[in-house]
Motif scaffolding. Structure first.
Motif, mmCIF file in Angstrom:
data_model
loop_
_atom_site.group_PDB
_atom_site.id
_atom_site.type_symbol
_atom_site.label_atom_id
_atom_site.label_comp_id
_atom_site.label_asym_id
_atom_site.label_seq_id
_atom_site.Cartn_x
_atom_site.Cartn_y
_atom_site.Cartn_z
ATOM 1 N N TRP A 444 0.819 -1.217 0.000
ATOM 2 C CA TRP A 444 0.000 0.000 0.000
ATOM 3 C C TRP A 444 0.853 1.266 0.000
ATOM 4 O O TRP A 444 0.354 2.349 -0.326
ATOM 5 N N ASP A 447 0.965 1.900 -3.884
ATOM 6 C CA ASP A 447 -0.297 2.131 -4.589
ATOM 7 C C ASP A 447 -1.030 3.328 -3.985
ATOM 8 O O ASP A 447 -1.431 3.291 -2.819
ATOM 9 N N GLN A 450 -4.547 2.272 -2.580
ATOM 10 C CA GLN A 450 -4.500 1.534 -1.318
ATOM 11 C C GLN A 450 -4.051 2.424 -0.165
ATOM 12 O O GLN A 450 -4.480 2.241 0.977
ATOM 13 N N HIS A 454 -4.716 4.131 4.584
ATOM 14 C CA HIS A 454 -3.616 4.095 5.557
ATOM 15 C C HIS A 454 -3.101 5.489 5.902
ATOM 16 O O HIS A 454 -2.006 5.606 6.458
#
Length: 621
Positions: A444, A447, A450, A454
């Motif tokens: 992540w 990306d 993604q 987070h």
């Protein structure tokens, strides 16, 4: 464990008196809840012991075990380098629990005359994403996919020629959020020192800036930056989806477009806090874990600060990185790229995170607006930097009236002070986080889609986890920076966190999961081909320095032999053993070496030789 009972103040004093003279501060019950998990884990292990590498569940570190050792819960066994749980750990733990406070005391915190601070809004403010072409292959057909599509290159070339002829930006046929992209008359060249990335085409509107190269640099073919207005108006998910659809339209070739990789290269996260107005005096209470010790940002006490401060605070906010200049290629590089940062030796666990140091000693730039502080900049230009600044003042000066609607929706009114806390993460930080997590678990960090889920993890790394989510306070990274409340402890890293900063730690970026503790770890990369190329270059330089270039017929073999003879003389003069030097280098890199066939002691004497040295009086016995 027995039922909880509350100790009286006199009992607490007597219990804590037992630990007088110890360097470690008495643990609170929040710490002890984690200690209990560690004790129960050790109690289930052979010999009630643990050694490095420590388990991840429950979280254990050498720092935690040393602190538990100071309270006699564990002891260090030097014979096998293990920490062993005390047999009577339950009674020791019960006494600690009875005498502990529920939380760290913050009685010395100065009263807030502005009202309780609260978060008005939190979001990503700027995002850079790199467009990576496929890796180079021997197949000519596949290599064509690495180039900017021919039709797109032709259209961009004509538009750029038109912009140069008209001496202004011209409108293009592409749109993002119903706003036309403009082609500028010049691309972006490298900096004066030759560093940076040059771009052939520059297109932009109020929401996005696109940059393309005709041929990739490594794998880097393009990049785009999402502006604050785009991200605050549409949100990161819609903004990214919109740019992806725009690029697919521009590429007009699904095979080439789906060969691209979108990789997050820079992320600016910000939180706007009402009733929070730090002053220059608060720098004494700011602790940082800056890893970039070599970059010195002048402190307010520096006599030369008026000459060393890098421009105005507005220059820093809008100009790092400047949209017309670019980052060093290393900021776009990944572990597999030849231009990636290379570390010779990895830091250990504690040194990797750095020690908490006061911001006034580490250095921070303070910007004033009249008698008030308008902003603070921490480590500007570093892979991880931060800024606190008066957001209301910045909006008035920049004319960002569209932000006022967002502020009012969050409960802010014009009579409240409003400061923004902003963290800027660049590619090297993300790469080190991914090295710590592992390529798969840290996918992540590459990306950008993604990564949306987070943002809280990024924020927790920068400012620390709030108490309710910090379940292992003796192990968890306490944040790259935090505002503290001074206490009588001479060790500032043990100062409690300011309640206003805990509000900032609780910023919600839309993730439904609690923040995950993150650490960083440098990747150790040794490329044999790169090392050989460097040695070859040094041998060429040696040939020139020693005047061998004046000779005819010189070759690599003769130069290498001359070097070997010279170094053999140096080894003999200094008493060095090349084999032992190589073994020591291997050990320093964490690699094993073959065991030597014999030790230091002389070989054991045989019985026949022993008989020859026995005295005559003993030979007949």
């Amino acid at each position: 464990m027995r039922a909880t009972r509350v100790a009286s103040p006199d009992q607490k004093v007597s219990l804590l008196m037992a630990f007088r003279g110890m360097a470690a501060a008495a643990p609170t019950r929040r710490h002890l809840r984690h200690w209990q998990r560690v004790c129960l884990y050790l109690d289930s292990q052979p010999f009630r012991s643990v050694r490095f590498p420590f388990p991840a569940d429950p979280p254990v570190s050498s720092r935690l075990l040393r602190r538990m050792q100071s309270f006699k819960l564990v002891r260090h066994c030097h014979t096998d380098c293990t920490y062993r749980l005390a047999v009577r750990w339950r009674s020791i733990f019960q006494r600690l629990w009875d005498g502990a406070d529920e939380e760290e005391a913050v009685a010395d915190a100065s009263p807030n005359l502005l009202g309780d601070p609260f978060i008005v809004d939190a979001n990503v403010d700027t995002m850079y994403v790199s467009l990576l072409a496929p890796e180079s292959e021997e197949d000519e057909a596949l290599d064509k996919l690495r180039l900017l599509p021919a039709h797109l290159n032709d259209v961009c070339g004509r538009l750029k020629d038109q912009a140069q002829a008209e001496d202004k930006a011209v409108e293009t046929p592409w749109h993002l959020f119903d706003t036309s992209l403009m082609m500028y008359k010049a691309g972006i060249g490298t900096k004066g020192d030759g560093k940076g990335v040059s771009w052939s085409y520059l297109l932009r509107n109020a929401y996005v800036m696109l940059r393309f190269r005709k041929t990739p640099l490594g794998q880097l073919l393009g990049s785009f930056r999402l502006s604050a207005e785009c991200l605050w108006t549409y949100g990161p998910q819609v903004a990214l989806d919109g740019v992806r659809q725009l690029l697919r339209q521009m590429w007009n070739d699904d095979e080439a477009f789906y060969g691209l990789t979108f990789r997050l290269s820079q992320l600016h996260l910000c939180v706007d806090v009402a009733n929070f107005a730090p002053s220059p005096a608060d720098l004494d209470r700011v602790l940082t874990r800056s890893r970039v010790k070599g970059i010195h940002v002048p402190s307010v006490s520096d006599e030369s600060a008026e000459f060393a401060v890098m421009g105005t605070f507005d220059d820093y906010l809008s100009g790092q990185p400047d949209e017309w200049n670019d980052l060093d290629p290393a900021f776009f590089a990944d572990d597999g790229d030849p231009d990636a940062f290379v570390a010779d030796i990895d830091d250990d666990e504690e040194a990797d995170e750095g020690d908490e140091t006061p911001a006034d000693e580490e250095g921070a730039a303070v910007y004033l607006f009249g008698p008030r502080a308008s902003g603070f900049a921490f480590s500007p230009g570093a892979p991880l930097s931060a800024a606190w600044y008066n957001k209301e003042l910045e909006e008035r000066l920049s004319g960002k009236s569209w932000m006022r609607v967002v502020r009012q929706a969050g409960g802010w009114t014009p009579d409240m002070p409003l400061f923004r806390v902003e963290l800027r993460f660049m590619r090297p930080v993300m790469r080190e986080m991914q090295t710590y997590l592992g390529k798969e678990a840290g996918a992540w960090l590459d990306d950008p889609w993604q990564a949306i889920g987070h943002y809280g993890d990024f924020w927790g790394y920068g400012v620390g986890l709030p108490p309710e989510h910090d379940h292992a306070p003796d192990v968890t990274h306490r944040g790259w920076m935090r505002l503290t409340v001074p206490s009588g402890d001479s060790n500032r890293s043990r100062w409690p966190t300011d309640p206003a900063w805990e509000v900032i730690q609780r910023a919600d970026f839309g993730s439904y999961a609690p923040p995950m503790p993150l650490l960083r770890k440098k990747a150790v990369v040794h490329n044999p081909e790169a090392i050989d190329a460097e040695i070859y270059g040094l041998l060429k330089l040696r040939s020139v320095i020693h005047g061998h270039h004046q000779k005819m017929g010189i070759d690599l073999l003769h130069e290498a032999l001359d070097f070997l003879e010279a170094m053999a003389d140096v080894d003999e003069r200094k008493g060095r053993d090349y084999e032992e030097e190589v073994r020591e280098k291997a050990r320093s890199l964490g690699r094993g070496v073959p065991m030597r066939p014999s030790g230091v002691l002389p070989a054991k004497s045989t019985s026949s030789s022993a008989a020859t040295i026995l005295p005559d009086s003993l030979r007949d016995r």
